[in-house]
Scaffold this motif. Structure first.
Motif, PDB file in Angstrom:
ATOM      1  N   VAL A 132       0.835  -1.200   0.000  1.00 52.10           N
ATOM      2  CA  VAL A 132       0.000   0.000   0.000  1.00 52.10           C
ATOM      3  C   VAL A 132       0.871   1.252   0.000  1.00 52.10           C
ATOM      4  O   VAL A 132       0.641   2.205  -0.762  1.00 52.10           O
ATOM      5  CB  VAL A 132      -0.948  -0.001   1.214  1.00 52.10           C
ATOM      6  N   VAL A 133       1.906   1.274   0.839  1.00 53.52           N
ATOM      7  CA  VAL A 133       2.742   2.473   0.974  1.00 53.52           C
ATOM      8  C   VAL A 133       3.603   2.705  -0.262  1.00 53.52           C
ATOM      9  O   VAL A 133       3.698   3.838  -0.752  1.00 53.52           O
ATOM     10  CB  VAL A 133       3.632   2.365   2.230  1.00 53.52           C
ATOM     11  N   PHE A 134       4.211   1.643  -0.797  1.00 52.52           N
ATOM     12  CA  PHE A 134       5.225   1.833  -1.830  1.00 52.52           C
ATOM     13  C   PHE A 134       4.761   1.557  -3.258  1.00 52.52           C
ATOM     14  O   PHE A 134       5.372   2.057  -4.208  1.00 52.52           O
ATOM     15  CB  PHE A 134       6.458   0.970  -1.528  1.00 52.52           C
ATOM     16  N   LEU A 135       3.716   0.773  -3.429  1.00 51.29           N
ATOM     17  CA  LEU A 135       3.328   0.385  -4.780  1.00 51.29           C
ATOM     18  C   LEU A 135       1.977   0.943  -5.224  1.00 51.29           C
ATOM     19  O   LEU A 135       1.717   1.041  -6.429  1.00 51.29           O
ATOM     20  CB  LEU A 135       3.324  -1.146  -4.900  1.00 51.29           C
ATOM     21  N   PHE A 174      -4.060  11.638   7.041  1.00 50.08           N
ATOM     22  CA  PHE A 174      -4.611  11.034   5.835  1.00 50.08           C
ATOM     23  C   PHE A 174      -5.400  12.074   5.047  1.00 50.08           C
ATOM     24  O   PHE A 174      -5.920  13.040   5.599  1.00 50.08           O
ATOM     25  CB  PHE A 174      -5.559   9.873   6.192  1.00 50.08           C
ATOM     26  N   ASP A 175      -5.507  11.838   3.754  1.00 53.08           N
ATOM     27  CA  ASP A 175      -6.410  12.608   2.904  1.00 53.08           C
ATOM     28  C   ASP A 175      -7.316  11.598   2.217  1.00 53.08           C
ATOM     29  O   ASP A 175      -6.944  10.993   1.209  1.00 53.08           O
ATOM     30  CB  ASP A 175      -5.619  13.431   1.877  1.00 53.08           C
ATOM     31  N   HIS A 176      -8.484  11.396   2.801  1.00 55.16           N
ATOM     32  CA  HIS A 176      -9.399  10.367   2.309  1.00 55.16           C
ATOM     33  C   HIS A 176     -10.312  10.958   1.241  1.00 55.16           C
ATOM     34  O   HIS A 176     -10.858  12.058   1.415  1.00 55.16           O
ATOM     35  CB  HIS A 176     -10.232   9.807   3.465  1.00 55.16           C
ATOM     36  N   PRO A 177     -10.523  10.264   0.138  1.00 52.51           N
ATOM     37  CA  PRO A 177     -11.336  10.835  -0.950  1.00 52.51           C
ATOM     38  C   PRO A 177     -12.783  11.099  -0.568  1.00 52.51           C
ATOM     39  O   PRO A 177     -13.441  11.949  -1.182  1.00 52.51           O
ATOM     40  CB  PRO A 177     -11.235   9.768  -2.055  1.00 52.51           C
ATOM     41  N   ALA A 212      -0.929   6.290  -2.905  1.00 54.28           N
ATOM     42  CA  ALA A 212      -0.381   6.389  -1.547  1.00 54.28           C
ATOM     43  C   ALA A 212       0.138   7.786  -1.230  1.00 54.28           C
ATOM     44  O   ALA A 212      -0.009   8.280  -0.110  1.00 54.28           O
ATOM     45  CB  ALA A 212       0.730   5.369  -1.355  1.00 54.28           C
ATOM     46  N   ARG A 213       0.738   8.437  -2.205  1.00 59.60           N
ATOM     47  CA  ARG A 213       1.362   9.738  -1.944  1.00 59.60           C
ATOM     48  C   ARG A 213       0.351  10.842  -1.687  1.00 59.60           C
ATOM     49  O   ARG A 213       0.699  11.905  -1.170  1.00 59.60           O
ATOM     50  CB  ARG A 213       2.305  10.096  -3.086  1.00 59.60           C
ATOM     51  N   THR A 214      -0.899  10.634  -2.070  1.00 59.19           N
ATOM     52  CA  THR A 214      -1.948  11.593  -1.709  1.00 59.19           C
ATOM     53  C   THR A 214      -2.740  11.107  -0.495  1.00 59.19           C
ATOM     54  O   THR A 214      -3.213  11.915   0.300  1.00 59.19           O
ATOM     55  CB  THR A 214      -2.905  11.821  -2.896  1.00 59.19           C
ATOM     56  N   PHE A 215      -2.886   9.801  -0.346  1.00 62.40           N
ATOM     57  CA  PHE A 215      -3.607   9.249   0.802  1.00 62.40           C
ATOM     58  C   PHE A 215      -2.871   9.557   2.100  1.00 62.40           C
ATOM     59  O   PHE A 215      -3.472  10.013   3.086  1.00 62.40           O
ATOM     60  CB  PHE A 215      -3.779   7.744   0.624  1.00 62.40           C
ATOM     61  N   TYR A 216      -1.541   9.325   2.115  1.00 62.34           N
ATOM     62  CA  TYR A 216      -0.714   9.677   3.273  1.00 62.34           C
ATOM     63  C   TYR A 216      -0.170  11.085   3.046  1.00 62.34           C
ATOM     64  O   TYR A 216       0.665  11.301   2.164  1.00 62.34           O
ATOM     65  CB  TYR A 216       0.445   8.700   3.444  1.00 62.34           C
TER      66      TYR A 216
END
Length: 280
Positions: free
Chosen positions: A151-154, A222-225, A158-162
């Motif tokens: 989830v974090v790297f692939l 977090f930035d949740h949609p 991820a770069r907008t969620f975290y």
């Protein structure tokens, strides 16, 4: 003689530790940001020649007092200190591969009883073995993967969620190495490691930093949609009935905008569940 794992680790941590990190004054310009070999040796109370032999792999069996002094000289935390002792052959033997991915039914029942707190259980490979309804909605129903390292790297989102992706990435690698150091021969841990080294340049770079740190109290943004920004604190607990499993529970500050967003997320989770029940 090629460098040992111990020597490689010492060299990497020396490069990541600046003089200010260990209380040394800085006099004039320095060629590198990290400590010099002679500085580590001085701080540890050993000869420069002996320390060089350790880094080069010509000496691989330092005594416990020397390892303890090196850990202090490099400013290592407790998890990293234990890792250094393992590399020197002075720590606990590597643990056997993780047991089958089964979460205690009582723990599952407890997680279900937390409607306001996302909760997950994961193993040393960072596979999510169990999650409650609110965690499922927070992490988009695990639509990309049920492995947190994936989830974090692939995951491209991820770069907008975290919102603090780099900090999350760095801490994730340190935690993953902590599990890897305990069970270096675990097939699942080795598989995830190989996948990430091949597929993620960011992971491969962070892996060379040799940070070792278990999870503890932390805060994530977090930035949740669906509900926007959330800032959640997290508590991590070892699952004593299943060594290698960890329980993470997230919480929002009461009365905060994040608590309101988390409550809205819970409403969305309930709506989704009801819709599924109707379809069934």
């Amino acid at each position: 003689m090629s460098p040992s794992e111990l020597g490689t680790y010492l060299r990497a941590r020396r490069a990541q530790t600046g003089p200010a990190d260990v209380g040394l004054p800085i006099h004039g310009p320095r060629r590198v940001a990290g400590l010099r070999r002679e500085e580590v040796a001085q701080l540890a109370g050993i000869s420069v020649d002996y320390y060089i032999r350790l880094e080069q792999g010509r000496e691989r069996t330092p005594s416990a007092p020397v390892v303890d002094a090196l850990a202090a000289a490099l400013g290592l935390g407790e998890d990293a200190r234990r890792h250094l002792f393992r590399l020197a052959g002075l720590g606990p033997r590597p643990l056997p591969p993780s047991a089958p991915a089964r979460v205690d039914p009582g723990l599952l029942q407890l997680m279900t009883a937390w409607p306001h707190n996302p909760a997950i259980v994961y193993n040393r490979a960072f596979d999510v073995l169990a999650s409650n309804e609110l965690a499922d909605v927070l992490f988009h129903d695990w639509s990309y993967s049920r492995n947190l390292m994936h989830v974090v790297f692939l995951d491209p989102t991820a770069r907008t969620f975290y919102r603090d992706w780099w900090d999350v990435a760095r801490n994730s690698v340190a935690g993953f190495r902590h599990g890897h150091s305990e069970t270096p021969n675990d097939p699942r841990v080795r598989k995830i490691l190989a996948e990430l080294l091949e597929s993620s340049p960011e992971f491969a770079d962070l892996w060379t930093h040799y940070e070792v740190r278990g999870k503890g109290m932390a805060s994530k943004r977090f930035d949740h949609p669906d509900v926007g920004h959330l800032t959640l604190s997290m508590q991590t607990f070892d699952v004593r009935s299943a060594p290698g499993q960890e329980l993470v529970v997230y919480q929002a500050e009461p009365g905060s905008p994040s608590a309101q967003a988390l409550a809205l997320l819970g409403t969305l989770a309930a709506t989704t569940r009801q819709a599924r029940q109707v379809r069934q």
